[in-house]
Write a protein that holds these residues in place. Structure first.
Motif, PDB file in Angstrom:
ATOM      1  N   PHE A 245       0.855  -1.193   0.000  1.00 37.08           N
ATOM      2  CA  PHE A 245       0.000   0.000   0.000  1.00 37.08           C
ATOM      3  C   PHE A 245       0.884   1.234   0.000  1.00 37.08           C
ATOM      4  O   PHE A 245       2.073   1.169   0.325  1.00 37.08           O
ATOM      5  CB  PHE A 245      -0.939   0.021   1.226  1.00 37.08           C
ATOM      6  CG  PHE A 245      -0.208   0.106   2.543  1.00 37.08           C
ATOM      7  CD1 PHE A 245       0.147   1.323   3.093  1.00 37.08           C
ATOM      8  CD2 PHE A 245       0.150  -1.049   3.224  1.00 37.08           C
ATOM      9  CE1 PHE A 245       0.832   1.395   4.298  1.00 37.08           C
ATOM     10  CE2 PHE A 245       0.840  -0.995   4.434  1.00 37.08           C
ATOM     11  CZ  PHE A 245       1.179   0.233   4.971  1.00 37.08           C
ATOM     12  N   LEU A 246       0.276   2.342  -0.400  1.00 39.21           N
ATOM     13  CA  LEU A 246       0.938   3.640  -0.315  1.00 39.21           C
ATOM     14  C   LEU A 246       0.047   4.535   0.521  1.00 39.21           C
ATOM     15  O   LEU A 246      -1.070   4.866   0.117  1.00 39.21           O
ATOM     16  CB  LEU A 246       1.118   4.244  -1.714  1.00 39.21           C
ATOM     17  CG  LEU A 246       1.624   5.691  -1.765  1.00 39.21           C
ATOM     18  CD1 LEU A 246       3.080   5.786  -1.316  1.00 39.21           C
ATOM     19  CD2 LEU A 246       1.476   6.271  -3.174  1.00 39.21           C
ATOM     20  N   ARG A 247       0.538   4.879   1.714  1.00 36.18           N
ATOM     21  CA  ARG A 247      -0.208   5.810   2.562  1.00 36.18           C
ATOM     22  C   ARG A 247       0.213   7.226   2.196  1.00 36.18           C
ATOM     23  O   ARG A 247       1.400   7.518   2.093  1.00 36.18           O
ATOM     24  CB  ARG A 247       0.120   5.512   4.033  1.00 36.18           C
ATOM     25  CG  ARG A 247      -0.372   6.584   4.984  1.00 36.18           C
ATOM     26  CD  ARG A 247      -0.031   6.230   6.411  1.00 36.18           C
ATOM     27  NE  ARG A 247      -0.230   7.389   7.262  1.00 36.18           N
ATOM     28  CZ  ARG A 247      -0.299   7.323   8.585  1.00 36.18           C
ATOM     29  NH1 ARG A 247      -0.181   6.166   9.191  1.00 36.18           N
ATOM     30  NH2 ARG A 247      -0.468   8.417   9.286  1.00 36.18           N
ATOM     31  N   PHE A 248      -0.723   8.136   2.025  1.00 30.91           N
ATOM     32  CA  PHE A 248      -0.417   9.523   1.696  1.00 30.91           C
ATOM     33  C   PHE A 248      -1.546  10.404   2.198  1.00 30.91           C
ATOM     34  O   PHE A 248      -2.635   9.903   2.428  1.00 30.91           O
ATOM     35  CB  PHE A 248      -0.264   9.682   0.159  1.00 30.91           C
ATOM     36  CG  PHE A 248      -1.482   9.250  -0.634  1.00 30.91           C
ATOM     37  CD1 PHE A 248      -1.591   7.945  -1.122  1.00 30.91           C
ATOM     38  CD2 PHE A 248      -2.534  10.136  -0.895  1.00 30.91           C
ATOM     39  CE1 PHE A 248      -2.717   7.540  -1.850  1.00 30.91           C
ATOM     40  CE2 PHE A 248      -3.661   9.741  -1.622  1.00 30.91           C
ATOM     41  CZ  PHE A 248      -3.751   8.435  -2.088  1.00 30.91           C
ATOM     42  N   PRO A 249      -1.406  11.699   2.406  1.00 30.08           N
ATOM     43  CA  PRO A 249      -0.185  12.482   2.222  1.00 30.08           C
ATOM     44  C   PRO A 249       0.579  12.668   3.523  1.00 30.08           C
ATOM     45  O   PRO A 249       1.456  13.511   3.588  1.00 30.08           O
ATOM     46  CB  PRO A 249      -0.737  13.826   1.744  1.00 30.08           C
ATOM     47  CG  PRO A 249      -2.014  13.970   2.526  1.00 30.08           C
ATOM     48  CD  PRO A 249      -2.568  12.579   2.683  1.00 30.08           C
ATOM     49  N   GLY A 250       0.310  11.939   4.531  1.00 35.31           N
ATOM     50  CA  GLY A 250       1.021  12.038   5.810  1.00 35.31           C
ATOM     51  C   GLY A 250       0.269  11.226   6.806  1.00 35.31           C
ATOM     52  O   GLY A 250      -0.641  10.486   6.443  1.00 35.31           O
ATOM     53  N   GLY A 251       0.641  11.369   8.045  1.00 39.49           N
ATOM     54  CA  GLY A 251       1.478  12.363   8.684  1.00 39.49           C
ATOM     55  C   GLY A 251       0.771  13.660   9.109  1.00 39.49           C
ATOM     56  O   GLY A 251      -0.388  13.930   8.829  1.00 39.49           O
ATOM     57  N   ILE A 381      -9.063   8.199   8.776  1.00 36.08           N
ATOM     58  CA  ILE A 381      -9.775   9.383   9.261  1.00 36.08           C
ATOM     59  C   ILE A 381      -8.974   9.929  10.439  1.00 36.08           C
ATOM     60  O   ILE A 381      -8.983   9.381  11.536  1.00 36.08           O
ATOM     61  CB  ILE A 381     -11.221   9.038   9.692  1.00 36.08           C
ATOM     62  CG1 ILE A 381     -11.974   8.375   8.523  1.00 36.08           C
ATOM     63  CG2 ILE A 381     -11.944  10.290  10.185  1.00 36.08           C
ATOM     64  CD1 ILE A 381     -12.095   9.204   7.264  1.00 36.08           C
ATOM     65  N   GLY A 382      -8.289  11.029  10.193  1.00 29.28           N
ATOM     66  CA  GLY A 382      -7.409  11.623  11.211  1.00 29.28           C
ATOM     67  C   GLY A 382      -6.049  10.973  11.170  1.00 29.28           C
ATOM     68  O   GLY A 382      -5.891   9.833  10.713  1.00 29.28           O
ATOM     69  N   ASN A 383      -5.054  11.717  11.613  1.00 29.48           N
ATOM     70  CA  ASN A 383      -3.695  11.154  11.694  1.00 29.48           C
ATOM     71  C   ASN A 383      -3.405  10.816  13.149  1.00 29.48           C
ATOM     72  O   ASN A 383      -3.922   9.830  13.654  1.00 29.48           O
ATOM     73  CB  ASN A 383      -2.673  12.134  11.110  1.00 29.48           C
ATOM     74  CG  ASN A 383      -1.248  11.616  11.242  1.00 29.48           C
ATOM     75  OD1 ASN A 383      -1.004  10.459  10.932  1.00 29.48           O
ATOM     76  ND2 ASN A 383      -0.337  12.431  11.711  1.00 29.48           N
ATOM     77  N   GLU A 384      -2.628  11.634  13.828  1.00 31.40           N
ATOM     78  CA  GLU A 384      -2.374  11.336  15.248  1.00 31.40           C
ATOM     79  C   GLU A 384      -3.328  12.159  16.084  1.00 31.40           C
ATOM     80  O   GLU A 384      -2.936  13.154  16.697  1.00 31.40           O
ATOM     81  CB  GLU A 384      -0.916  11.641  15.591  1.00 31.40           C
ATOM     82  CG  GLU A 384       0.037  10.577  15.081  1.00 31.40           C
ATOM     83  CD  GLU A 384       1.495  10.858  15.432  1.00 31.40           C
ATOM     84  OE1 GLU A 384       1.826  12.014  15.751  1.00 31.40           O
ATOM     85  OE2 GLU A 384       2.295   9.915  15.377  1.00 31.40           O
ATOM     86  N   ASN A 385      -4.590  11.770  16.085  1.00 31.52           N
ATOM     87  CA  ASN A 385      -5.590  12.503  16.863  1.00 31.52           C
ATOM     88  C   ASN A 385      -6.017  11.655  18.042  1.00 31.52           C
ATOM     89  O   ASN A 385      -5.895  10.435  18.016  1.00 31.52           O
ATOM     90  CB  ASN A 385      -6.788  12.854  15.975  1.00 31.52           C
ATOM     91  CG  ASN A 385      -6.387  13.800  14.864  1.00 31.52           C
ATOM     92  OD1 ASN A 385      -6.377  13.444  13.705  1.00 31.52           O
ATOM     93  ND2 ASN A 385      -6.022  15.019  15.215  1.00 31.52           N
ATOM     94  N   TRP A 386      -6.504  12.330  19.070  1.00 30.63           N
ATOM     95  CA  TRP A 386      -6.863  11.592  20.276  1.00 30.63           C
ATOM     96  C   TRP A 386      -7.982  12.312  21.040  1.00 30.63           C
ATOM     97  O   TRP A 386      -8.379  13.410  20.657  1.00 30.63           O
ATOM     98  CB  TRP A 386      -5.629  11.399  21.168  1.00 30.63           C
ATOM     99  CG  TRP A 386      -5.046  12.682  21.722  1.00 30.63           C
ATOM    100  CD1 TRP A 386      -5.524  13.421  22.773  1.00 30.63           C
ATOM    101  CD2 TRP A 386      -3.878  13.367  21.250  1.00 30.63           C
ATOM    102  NE1 TRP A 386      -4.731  14.519  22.977  1.00 30.63           N
ATOM    103  CE2 TRP A 386      -3.711  14.520  22.077  1.00 30.63           C
ATOM    104  CE3 TRP A 386      -2.947  13.144  20.249  1.00 30.63           C
ATOM    105  CZ2 TRP A 386      -2.653  15.414  21.903  1.00 30.63           C
ATOM    106  CZ3 TRP A 386      -1.895  14.042  20.085  1.00 30.63           C
ATOM    107  CH2 TRP A 386      -1.748  15.156  20.899  1.00 30.63           C
ATOM    108  N   GLY A 387      -8.402  11.666  22.113  1.00 24.86           N
ATOM    109  CA  GLY A 387      -9.371  12.283  23.026  1.00 24.86           C
ATOM    110  C   GLY A 387     -10.806  12.042  22.591  1.00 24.86           C
ATOM    111  O   GLY A 387     -11.072  11.615  21.474  1.00 24.86           O
ATOM    112  N   PRO A 388     -11.749  12.339  23.520  1.00 26.32           N
ATOM    113  CA  PRO A 388     -13.170  12.161  23.188  1.00 26.32           C
ATOM    114  C   PRO A 388     -13.585  13.005  21.988  1.00 26.32           C
ATOM    115  O   PRO A 388     -14.485  12.647  21.232  1.00 26.32           O
ATOM    116  CB  PRO A 388     -13.907  12.603  24.460  1.00 26.32           C
ATOM    117  CG  PRO A 388     -12.887  13.257  25.324  1.00 26.32           C
ATOM    118  CD  PRO A 388     -11.529  12.830  24.877  1.00 26.32           C
TER     119      PRO A 388
END
Ligand code: AHR
Length: 666
Positions: A245-251, A381-388
């Protein structure tokens, strides 16, 4: 090439002798390893080993996107950043920056040139490129620009200049159209010499006024020779990995410093002059590694990412903003009652990738030259996201996407860390939502990777799967500037990856991160592939990734020592797969001890085995060894073979080695 192997011959011989003769050299009793060939425990997905692409370290602009002119549309924060204007004599108003914001929001600025009897030296614009331009002898280059020339009288001269100030390529660009409308014109010319740090000078001859924009210079030897395309040497290194696979654009660039700087895919497609430039968050993210000239021109946009994935046989994996800016930066959230456009972007992206050419977005894809669908099956859906606040937004995306496109698998975020309260609460909430995939990230020291070789042994087998979406062993400290792509890092990743492979029923995708770094323009180290303006090389970690990927097989086989998984006993780590198509048993083995390991490998549950197996071996006695531009394969696989008798292999894994053994079975 032959010369290189000749130089390495004594070294190869030592390895060969240690592989073939080691049981004579060491009186230690062999340990018996069992591979249960007829007892596969899980499938290995075609997507198992992939690549993570982000425009960090000049990965896109100044990297795989082969444009050589920096700030071609004068849209950087400082309109003439990257350009030097030389005038003799100085005439006030000979060059001005105009802004047509009202008529063109995406690309408002252009230069207005006003000349009176100009000759060489009167007015020259010099572009410095991305830390210089890599120019190759006898290569053809396409120079193009957009211009508005009301009446004839101006000729443009293009010159490539090397670091010694010599001219190494020239072209005369005579505008063919006089009009008050914008025109695009290009000219092809050949360079006469190689230079890693060239510049491009444009000087004007004649009298009159002229507006210019989108000043561009591309080599013609791009990937698949596409005009305005990508750097072929860099893409070839990706293709050689055969990524799943190719993950893009990030990050983090997906998230943006604030929501206004988030990545918006719709602004990255269509004619390049309409793609609105955006600051790259790696421009200012690390105060100790500033890159004030780092912007995203989006010449490489979502269409090109999908096309790249298709070219290299990788499944496309786009990651979208979930209505949250980077939580380390502004942490802005879109209010829930205003989230619809974000969700619509996700739905429209699926239509852009897969929709019929009569659909709104499918037609745009077709008009860009790709009527066939891109076969999108997953999306982050989201990159490094967290929390409620993340879970609340994610649920809205999940509902909308699953309702319309139930076949799309969603990748969800486990935040920045693979343990701790934040991770635990996300993990619990995501599993409660029946998330398809949880994206776990680990940038840790090599020891962490060794200690976590069994991380997934006890993960639940059913339900939510794992995407090890970003990982790398950081030799000195997490995100430290002295981290090196050394042999210890690569070996510890390999050891950990045997754990991923053993658990391929749970961990169905994995990618090292980041992918590319420019030696003169990086923000983050280590990285998988290092480049300068002319060269690119794979690190030790690259070859580990490649060996796993090109030998992924399709069934996980149990491999045991004393009936236990092999995950650190005497510093040995191992996994095994079967490729049912080629009928090969493939063993991957890491020896993290300085001592050789004498093994007797027995293949159980198989009728016939060929008398000879093939071996890919990486070995170096120095854990600090690294590949470099000068020695790009200092630690890289060598190919050998080994004998097999009665379905048994007497094999000695050399000290500090990673090896892939392939055995043909019947
Ligand atoms: O890979 C570099 C960065 O590490 C990515 O942008 C981000 O997702 C992670 O923090």
């Amino acid at each position: 090439m032959i010369e290189m192997y000749r130089k390495r011959l004594p070294y190869l011989l030592v390895i060969l002798i240690s592989v073939q003769m080691s049981s004579i050299a060491f009186a230690q009793a062999p340990k018996t390893v069992h591979v249960l060939v007829n007892k596969p425990v899980a499938d290995v997905q075609p997507t198992m080993w992939g690549v993570f692409f982000e425009d960090i370290n000049f990965g896109a602009d100044g990297g795989i996107y082969a444009e050589l002119i920096k700030n071609r549309s004068f849209e950087f924060f400082k309109p003439l950043m990257g350009w030097k204007v030389e005038q003799k004599p100085f005439v006030e108003g000979a060059v001005t920056v105009l802004n047509r914001q009202i008529e063109n929001t995406a690309n408002p600025r252009y230069l207005a040139i006003n000349l009176h009897n100009a000759t060489k030296g009167t007015l020259t614009l010099i572009n410095e490129g991305f830390r210089g331009m890599g120019i190759k002898k006898d290569m053809q280059y396409d120079f193009s620009l957009q211009y508005r020339l009301p009446s004839k009288g101006i000729t443009i001269h293009v010159e490539l200049i090397n670091a010694e100030k010599e001219t190494i390529g020239t072209a005369v660009f005579t505008p063919t159209t006089t009009s008050n409308e914008w025109n695009k014109q290009s000219i092809r010319f050949t360079s006469t010499a190689t230079s890693a740090k060239a510049t491009c000078a444009i000087w004007f001859e004649g009298s009159g006024t002229m507006d210019i924009d989108m000043v561009s210079l591309f080599p013609t030897d791009t990937w698949k020779n596409r005009p305005g395309g990508m750097r072929a040497d860099m893409i070839q290194l990706l293709a050689d990995m055969k990524p799943g696979f190719l993950r893009f654009p990030g990050g983090c660039i997906v998230e943006g410093f604030d929501l206004s700087q988030r990545y918006q895919w719709k602004k990255t497609i269509g004619p390049i002059e309409n793609r609105q430039l955006l600051i790259n968050r790696w421009n200012f993210e690390f105060a100790h590694r500033p890159a004030p000239d780092y912007f995203q021109t989006f010449g490489l946009g979502f269409f090109e990412y999908f096309q790249l994935a298709e070219d290299i046989g990788a499944a496309p994996l786009p990651i979208l903003n979930c209505g949250m800016a980077c939580q380390f930066n502004s942490a802005e959230l879109v209010p829930i009652n205003q989230i619809d456009p974000y969700v619509q972007d996700a739905l429209d992206l699926i239509e852009f990738a897969n929709g019929d050419i009569t659909s709104t977005w499918g037609k745009i894809r077709a008009d860009m030259g790709h009527p066939a669908p891109f076969n999108l099956t997953m999306m982050g859906i989201g990159n490094e996201n967290w929390g409620p606040q993340y879970i609340e937004r994610l649920k809205i995306f999940q509902k909308a996407i699953k309702e319309k496109y139930p076949y799309i698998k969603l990748i969800t975020s486990a935040g920045t860390d693979p343990e701790g309260a934040r991770f635990d609460s996300l993990n619990t909430a995501l599993r409660a939502m029946n998330a398809d995939f949880i994206d776990e990230h680990y940038y840790r020291k090599p020891d962490w990777f060794l200690q976590n070789a069994r991380r997934y042994d006890n993960y639940p087998r059913n339900g939510t799967k794992i995407f090890a979406g970003e990982y790398a062993a950081h030799s000195v400290k997490t995100v430290g500037v002295d981290n090196k792509n050394n042999w210890l890092s690569a070996l510890s990743e390999a050891a950990f990856m045997t754990g991923l492979e053993r658990n391929a029923g749970v961990v169905q995708m994995a990618s090292y991160a980041p992918l590319f770094a420019h030696a003169d323009a990086w923000q983050w180290t280590p990285d998988l592939i290092w480049v300068d303006n002319l060269r690119a090389y794979g690190t030790t970690d690259y070859y580990v990734q490649q060996l796993f990927s090109v030998n992924k097989g399709n069934r996980v086989l149990p491999i045991t020592l004393n009936n236990e998984v092999i995950a650190g006993q005497d510093s040995v780590y191992a996994s095994a797969v079967m490729d049912t198509v080629t009928k090969e048993v493939i063993l991957k083995m890491v020896n993290l001890s300085s001592n050789p390991q004498i093994l007797s490998i027995e293949l159980d549950g198989v009728k016939k085995v060929l008398a000879k197996g093939s071996l890919q071996l990486m070995q170096n006695n120095n854990l600090n060894a690294i590949n470099t531009f000068e020695q790009p394969r200092f630690v890289a696989p060598i190919s050998l073979d080994f004998p097999i008798q009665n379905k048994k292999i007497a094999y000695t894994a050399p000290g500090y080695s990673f090896q892939v053994l392939k055995i043909q079975v019947k």
